[in-house]
Design a protein around this motif. Structure first.
Motif, PDB file in Angstrom:
ATOM      1  N   MET A 180       0.815  -1.207   0.000  1.00 51.12           N
ATOM      2  CA  MET A 180       0.000   0.000   0.000  1.00 51.12           C
ATOM      3  C   MET A 180       0.852   1.262   0.000  1.00 51.12           C
ATOM      4  O   MET A 180       0.470   2.280  -0.589  1.00 51.12           O
ATOM      5  CB  MET A 180      -0.924   0.010   1.220  1.00 51.12           C
ATOM      6  N   ILE A 183       1.600   2.230  -3.472  1.00 49.15           N
ATOM      7  CA  ILE A 183       0.425   2.767  -4.178  1.00 49.15           C
ATOM      8  C   ILE A 183       0.175   4.212  -3.760  1.00 49.15           C
ATOM      9  O   ILE A 183      -0.055   5.090  -4.597  1.00 49.15           O
ATOM     10  CB  ILE A 183      -0.822   1.904  -3.907  1.00 49.15           C
ATOM     11  N   ARG A 184       0.233   4.468  -2.451  1.00 49.48           N
ATOM     12  CA  ARG A 184      -0.028   5.829  -1.961  1.00 49.48           C
ATOM     13  C   ARG A 184       0.978   6.832  -2.496  1.00 49.48           C
ATOM     14  O   ARG A 184       0.679   8.024  -2.605  1.00 49.48           O
ATOM     15  CB  ARG A 184      -0.002   5.845  -0.432  1.00 49.48           C
ATOM     16  N   CYS A 219      -0.825   7.496  -6.021  1.00 54.16           N
ATOM     17  CA  CYS A 219      -2.255   7.809  -6.145  1.00 54.16           C
ATOM     18  C   CYS A 219      -2.834   8.164  -4.780  1.00 54.16           C
ATOM     19  O   CYS A 219      -2.481   7.526  -3.776  1.00 54.16           O
ATOM     20  CB  CYS A 219      -3.033   6.603  -6.682  1.00 54.16           C
ATOM     21  N   VAL A 244      -5.484   7.644  -2.052  1.00 54.09           N
ATOM     22  CA  VAL A 244      -6.275   6.446  -1.760  1.00 54.09           C
ATOM     23  C   VAL A 244      -7.197   6.734  -0.579  1.00 54.09           C
ATOM     24  O   VAL A 244      -6.726   7.068   0.512  1.00 54.09           O
ATOM     25  CB  VAL A 244      -5.370   5.235  -1.437  1.00 54.09           C
ATOM     26  N   SER A 245      -8.500   6.601  -0.788  1.00 53.33           N
ATOM     27  CA  SER A 245      -9.462   6.802   0.297  1.00 53.33           C
ATOM     28  C   SER A 245      -9.498   5.560   1.179  1.00 53.33           C
ATOM     29  O   SER A 245      -9.045   4.479   0.777  1.00 53.33           O
ATOM     30  CB  SER A 245     -10.852   7.058  -0.282  1.00 53.33           C
ATOM     31  N   GLU A 272     -11.212   2.769  -0.649  1.00 51.96           N
ATOM     32  CA  GLU A 272     -10.366   2.201  -1.707  1.00 51.96           C
ATOM     33  C   GLU A 272      -9.270   1.321  -1.114  1.00 51.96           C
ATOM     34  O   GLU A 272      -8.959   0.255  -1.647  1.00 51.96           O
ATOM     35  CB  GLU A 272      -9.764   3.323  -2.548  1.00 51.96           C
ATOM     36  N   GLU A 273      -8.708   1.747   0.012  1.00 47.01           N
ATOM     37  CA  GLU A 273      -7.681   0.929   0.667  1.00 47.01           C
ATOM     38  C   GLU A 273      -8.267  -0.396   1.145  1.00 47.01           C
ATOM     39  O   GLU A 273      -7.642  -1.457   1.010  1.00 47.01           O
ATOM     40  CB  GLU A 273      -7.075   1.684   1.844  1.00 47.01           C
ATOM     41  N   LEU A 326      -8.674  -2.580  -1.961  1.00 46.34           N
ATOM     42  CA  LEU A 326      -7.378  -3.072  -2.439  1.00 46.34           C
ATOM     43  C   LEU A 326      -6.880  -4.245  -1.604  1.00 46.34           C
ATOM     44  O   LEU A 326      -6.321  -5.214  -2.132  1.00 46.34           O
ATOM     45  CB  LEU A 326      -6.347  -1.947  -2.406  1.00 46.34           C
ATOM     46  N   LEU A 354      -7.961   3.951  -9.520  1.00 47.52           N
ATOM     47  CA  LEU A 354      -7.697   5.078  -8.635  1.00 47.52           C
ATOM     48  C   LEU A 354      -7.426   6.327  -9.466  1.00 47.52           C
ATOM     49  O   LEU A 354      -6.911   6.242 -10.582  1.00 47.52           O
ATOM     50  CB  LEU A 354      -6.481   4.790  -7.752  1.00 47.52           C
ATOM     51  N   ARG A 400     -13.942  -0.220  -8.618  1.00 43.38           N
ATOM     52  CA  ARG A 400     -13.562   1.085  -8.103  1.00 43.38           C
ATOM     53  C   ARG A 400     -14.597   1.515  -7.084  1.00 43.38           C
ATOM     54  O   ARG A 400     -15.617   0.839  -6.886  1.00 43.38           O
ATOM     55  CB  ARG A 400     -13.435   2.104  -9.229  1.00 43.38           C
TER      56      ARG A 400
END
Length: 754
Positions: A257, A260-261, A264, A266-267, A270-271, A274, A284, A369
C-alpha cells in the motif's frame, strides 16, 4: 448426549474442519467432523451447555475466509468417541455447495517466505488453511486434496506431520514445500534452442530479465500474466505488441500500500477494497504519473492492485511495481495452460515463469472502483467467483441464465442463490464459446445444478441466444427470452430486493422490443413486467457493428439527423446510405451519442477499445470542472409521441455543434453535455414519478461506468427525493445481465409465463 450439527456456507477450503476440532476439544466435546457433499457435518458428544457454546462459536468466530450461513443441530444416536477428530469426507449431502474463491497469500505465509531459517524460505507456492488457490484448482466436491490439482503431489514426511498436527496447516489441502510440492521453472529462447532452469534460480533469472527491460509471462494463481517494468517505454510497447492491444490502459501490480499511496491518493474505502480477499484491480485517480506514457496514456485513472501470490511478491520485492495484464491476446480467452504459455515465446515475450500446479478454472483479475463510498464492479472474476449472489425471491426450478455476448458471464440459479461464472470474454470468438461450454459443464457438475429452463437475451443474432436455443432443444426444456435493458434494470432490482422501480438503462446497443437498437431507456419495471416510459429519440446510424468502433462515422450520422452539412468526404456516402436504408438501423443509444459528441469535439474519433471515445469526453469534462471552467448551457428537449416521452438527441447535438462552430471551449462543452444528460435524467424521472407514483430509480448499463455522469445523476436524483440504486455485487456492464435474467426468470415462472 450426542448431537449432529450441519453447517452450511463457505465452510470448505478455509480451514473450517481444523477450526471445529480446536473449538470442540477446548469445550471437552468428543466426536468427528467431516466434509459432507457441500456442507460440514459434525457429530459431537457432550453436555448441552458445551454444545450450545460450540454452535455459538461456529456462528460468530469463523476462521478467515469462512462465511457461516446456517447451523442446524439435532439429537443423534448415542455414541462414544475417543477425543475429537477430522474424518474422511463423504459426498452424501446433495446440498448445493458454497465454495471459497481463491485466497491471497496471508501475512503468516509471507513472514515464512522471507525467513531464511524457515524451510519454505523463498518457496513461491507457499500456502496454508487461510490462503492459496481454491476454486481454480478444484476438480469436484467435497473439497479435499484428492479432489484438487494438488493430488498430483505426495506430501513429504514434514508436510504430512503438519497436515496431521494442530498448526495452521492442519488439513490444509494445498500444503506443500520445496521438497514435495509444485516447482517453478523459467524458460526462454537462447538462439535456436529453448533453455529451462528451476526453483529459486528460475525466479532470479526472471528478475534479471525484467530489470533488463524484458517482457515475461508469469503463471499466477488462475492464469498467466504478461509483466514488464512500467518505467520502460520500450518494454511496455513490446508488451502491447505481444497482447495486440493498442491504447487501453494497463494495470500496475504494486508490492504494498505504501507504494500505491506514493502514486495515487487512496481513500479508506479504496484501501479496504485493495486489501480485501478478492485483491481486485482498483481504478484510482492518478496523482503525478510516475510511469512512462505507454502504461495508461491520457487516462485520469490508474488500475492498481496488490499481489495475491507469493511468486508475485518475490518478483515485486526485487523489481518494484510491474505492469501486469492477462497474457491472452485482446478479445481472446485467458491463457492458463502451460503449453499455450510457452507458445508465447514466439511472440515478443522474453521468457515464461511457470510452475507445475495445474489450473483447472481460469480466472482473470477482478476490476472495481469506489464511487460515493460504494463499490462499482467492472469485472467479476478471481476473488469473487464462485460465491453466489442471493436473490430476494426463490426459483421453482433450477435455471440457466446466459448473460450477453459482450463481457460474457452465465449463471446457474438454485432456489435463491445464483452462481455466476467468471468473466469469460466476448462470444464472437469461437474459443470463448468453447470456454463457455466447458465452464458450464464443469459448474453444473460441481454445483449439482441441472437447469429446468434457460433464460437468454431477446436478440436473435446473439451467440448466447443461439447457444441457449441449442441447449433448450437438446435437453427438452423451456427457453425464456428477456429484453436486454429490462435485464439490466432487473439486475439492480435483484441486488437490492426491489419489486418495482424506474430503470434508467444507458449503454451502446441492445435489441429492442420493436426491433430497433435501444440504449437510452427509461423503463417502469414491476416484477416480470416492463413498460417503456421514455427513450432517446430514434436516429438512423449506418455501418452496423462498425458504428461502435468508428465514432467519426457515428458523428456524421448525427450531423445528418441534425440537418447539418459536413465537409468530411464520407458525408455524401452516409447521406445516400441513410436515404436508401443500406446497412442502417434506428438507434436510441446513449453510448452512440457519447461517441458522436466526442468525435464532434475532436476528442476521440475511433474506439480502439470499448468506450475509449466516451472516456475522452469524460476526461475533458472532468478536467474542465476541476479547473473551474463554466459548463456551456445545453438541454435535451422533451416531447411525447404515442404516450412515450421522446428525448431529442439530434437537437442536443445541434446545440452543441453551433457552440463548437463559434469556438466554444471543448472542455466546457463536454462538461455541459454531462450536466445536460444528468439533468435530463432527473427531469424524465420526475415526470414518470408524477404519472406512476414510483420513487425508486435503478441506474444501470455500461454508460454508467462514467464516473462524472453517475455522480451528477446521483446528486440530482437524490436532491429530488428519489431513492437511487445501482449495481454493487455485479458489474455495471453486461456482466450483470445473467443476474437480471435470473430475477425475471423467477417471476416468469411464478406467473406461469415464458
Amino acid at each position: 448426549m450426542t448431537w449432529t450439527v450441519t453447517v452450511r456456507g463457505v465452510v470448505q477450503g478455509v480451514g473450517f474442519r481444523p477450526f471445529v476440532a480446536r473449538q470442540a476439544s477446548a469445550l471437552s466435546l468428543t466426536g468427528t467432523v467431516r466434509n459432507n457433499g457441500g456442507v460440514v457435518t459434525i457429530v459431537a458428544n457432550g453436555s448441552k451447555e458445551a454444545m450450545d457454546a460450540l454452535v455459538h462459536r461456529l456462528s460468530c468466530v469463523a476462521p478467515p475466509g469462512a462465511v457461516v450461513a446456517d447451523v442446524q443441530v439435532s439429537p443423534a444416536e448415542e455414541g462414544a468417541f475417543d477425543g475429537f477428530s477430522i474424518v474422511s469426507s463423504e459426498d452424501g449431502d446433495r446440498a448445493v455447495p458454497v465454495l471459497p474463491p481463491d485466497l491471497p497469500v496471508c501475512d503468516d505465509c509471507l513472514r515464512e517466505l522471507g525467513d531464511p531459517q524457515n524451510r519454505r524460505y523463498r518457496y513461491p507456492l507457499i500456502s496454508c488453511v487461510s490462503c492459496g488457490p481454491r476454486y481454480s484448482i478444484l476438480k469436484d466436491i467435497p473439497y479435499d486434496r484428492e479432489t484438487t490439482a494438488m493430488d498430483a503431489f505426495d506430501m513429504c514426511p514434514a508436510c504430512e506431520a503438519e497436515y496431521q498436527g494442530n498448526g495452521r496447516r492442519r488439513h490444509a489441502q494445498t500444503i506443500s514445500c520445496p521438497d514435495c510440492g509444485p516447482q517453478v521453472t523459467f524458460t526462454w529462447t537462447d538462439g535456436p534452442k529453448r533453455r529451462t532452469i528451476h526453483r529459486d534460480e528460475a525466479v532470479k533469472q526472471a528478475v534479471q530479465v525484467l530489470k533488463a527491460g524484458g517482457v515475461i509471462a508469469v503463471k499466477g494463481m488462475a492464469g498467466y500474466q504478461l509483466c514488464c517494468s512500467p518505467y520502460d517505454e520500450e518494454a511496455v510497447r513490446r508488451l502491447r505488441k505481444a497482447k495486440s492491444r493498442e491504447g487501453k490502459p494497463f494495470a500496475v501490480l504494486y508490492p504494498d500500500m505504501t507504494a500505491i499511496r506514493a502514486h495515487c491518493p487512496v481513500s479508506p474505502a479504496e484501501e479496504e477494497l485493495l486489501g480485501s480477499p478478492a485483491r481486485p484491480i482498483v481504478l484510482l485517480r492518478k496523482g503525478k504519473d510516475p510511469f512512462c506514457r505507454a502504461v495508461a496514456g491520457e487516462s485520469r485513472e490508474l488500475g492498481a492492485f496488490l499481489p495475491c501470490t507469493p511468486l508475485q511478491k518475490l518478483l515485486l520485492d526485487e523489481c518494484g511495481p510491474l505492469v501486469a495484464t492477462s497474457a491472452n491476446e485482446s478479445g481472446r480467452p485467458m491463457v492458463f495452460e502451460d503449453g499455450n504459455a510457452l507458445s508465447m515465446l514466439d511472440r515478443p515475450v522474453d521468457g515464461v515463469l511457470s510452475h507445475d500446479r495445474e489450473i483447472l478454472t481460469p480466472l482473470d483479475d477482478s476490476v472495481a472502483r469506489v464511487i460515493g463510498k460504494k463499490v462499482q464492479l467492472i469485472r467479476r472474476a478471481r476473488g469473487y467467483v464462485p460465491l453466489p449472489v442471493t436473490l430476494p425471491v426463490k426459483t421453482k426450478a433450477d435455471l440457466l441464465t446466459m448473460g450477453g455476448d459482450l463481457k460474457s458471464c452465465f449463471g446457474l440459479l438454485h432456489e435463491d442463490s445464483l452462481y455466476l461464472s467468471q468473466h469469460l470474454g466476448d462470444l464472437d470468438d469461437e474459443r470463448t464459446q468453447t470456454l463457455f461450454e466447458h465452464t458450464l459443464a464443469r459448474m453444473e457438475r460441481i454445483f449439482r445444478i441441472h437447469p429446468s429452463a434457460v433464460v437468454c437475451d431477446l436478440h436473435p443474432g446473439y451467440q448466447s441466444a443461439r447457444l441457449a436455443q441449442a441447449l433448450a432443444q437438446k435437453q427438452g426444456i423451456p427457453l425464456l427470452k428477456v429484453q436486454h435493458h429490462h435485464a439490466h434494470a432487473a439486475s439492480v432490482m435483484a441486488e437490492h430486493g426491489l419489486s418495482r422501480c424506474i430503470g434508467v438503462a444507458f449503454d451502446g446497443t441492445g435489441y429492442g422490443m420493436d426491433g430497433t437498437v435501444w440504449g437510452g431507456e427509461f423503463l417502469l419495471c414491476e416484477e416480470e413486467r416492463m413498460t417503456r416510459m421514455a427513450h432517446l429519440s430514434y436516429l438512423p446510424i449506418c455501418g452496423g457493428d462498425q458504428a461502435a468502433k468508428d465514432a467519426s462515422l457515428t458523428s456524421l450520422c448525427y450531423h445528418l439527423a441534425a440537418g447539418e452539412e459536413c465537409e468530411d468526404e464520407r458525408f455524401p456516402l452516409v447521406r445516400r446510405a441513410v436515404e436508401a436504408k443500406i446497412n442502417v438501423a434506428a438507434y436510441s443509444s446513449m453510448g452512440r451519442l457519447f461517441d458522436g459528441i466526442s468525435a464532434r469535439l475532436g476528442l476521440g474519433k475511433r474506439n480502439r477499445y470499448e468506450g475509449e471515445c466516451a472516456q475522452a469526453l469524460e476526461n475533458a469534462a472532468t478536467a474542465a470542472k476541476e479547473a473551474g471552467v463554466a459548463p456551456m448551457s445545453l438541454s435535451f428537449p422533451l416531447s411525447k409521441r404515442n404516450g412515450i416521452l421522446q428525448i431529442g438527441q439530434a437537437e442536443l447535438f445541434s446545440q452543441l455543434g453551433r457552440y463548437s462552430d463559434e469556438g466554444a471551449n471543448p472542455g466546457a462543452l463536454a462538461l455541459g453535455f454531462h450536466e445536460a444528460a444528468a439533468q435530463m435524467v432527473a427531469n424524465v424521472c420526475r415526470q414518470i414519478r408524477a404519472e406512476t407514483g414510483e420513487n425508486k430509480v435503478a441506474l444501470c448499463g455500461g454508460v454508467f461506468f462514467n464516473r462524472l455522469l453517475l455522480t451528477e445523476c446521483l446528486d440530482r436524483l437524490q436532491a429530488d427525493g428519489f431513492s437511487v440504486y445501482r449495481n454493487e455485487k455485479t458489474p455495471v456492464n453486461d456482466g450483470s445481465l445473467a443476474l437480471g435474467q435470473a430475477y425475471l426468470g423467477i417471476w416468469m415462472q411464478k406467473k406461469g409465463g415464458g
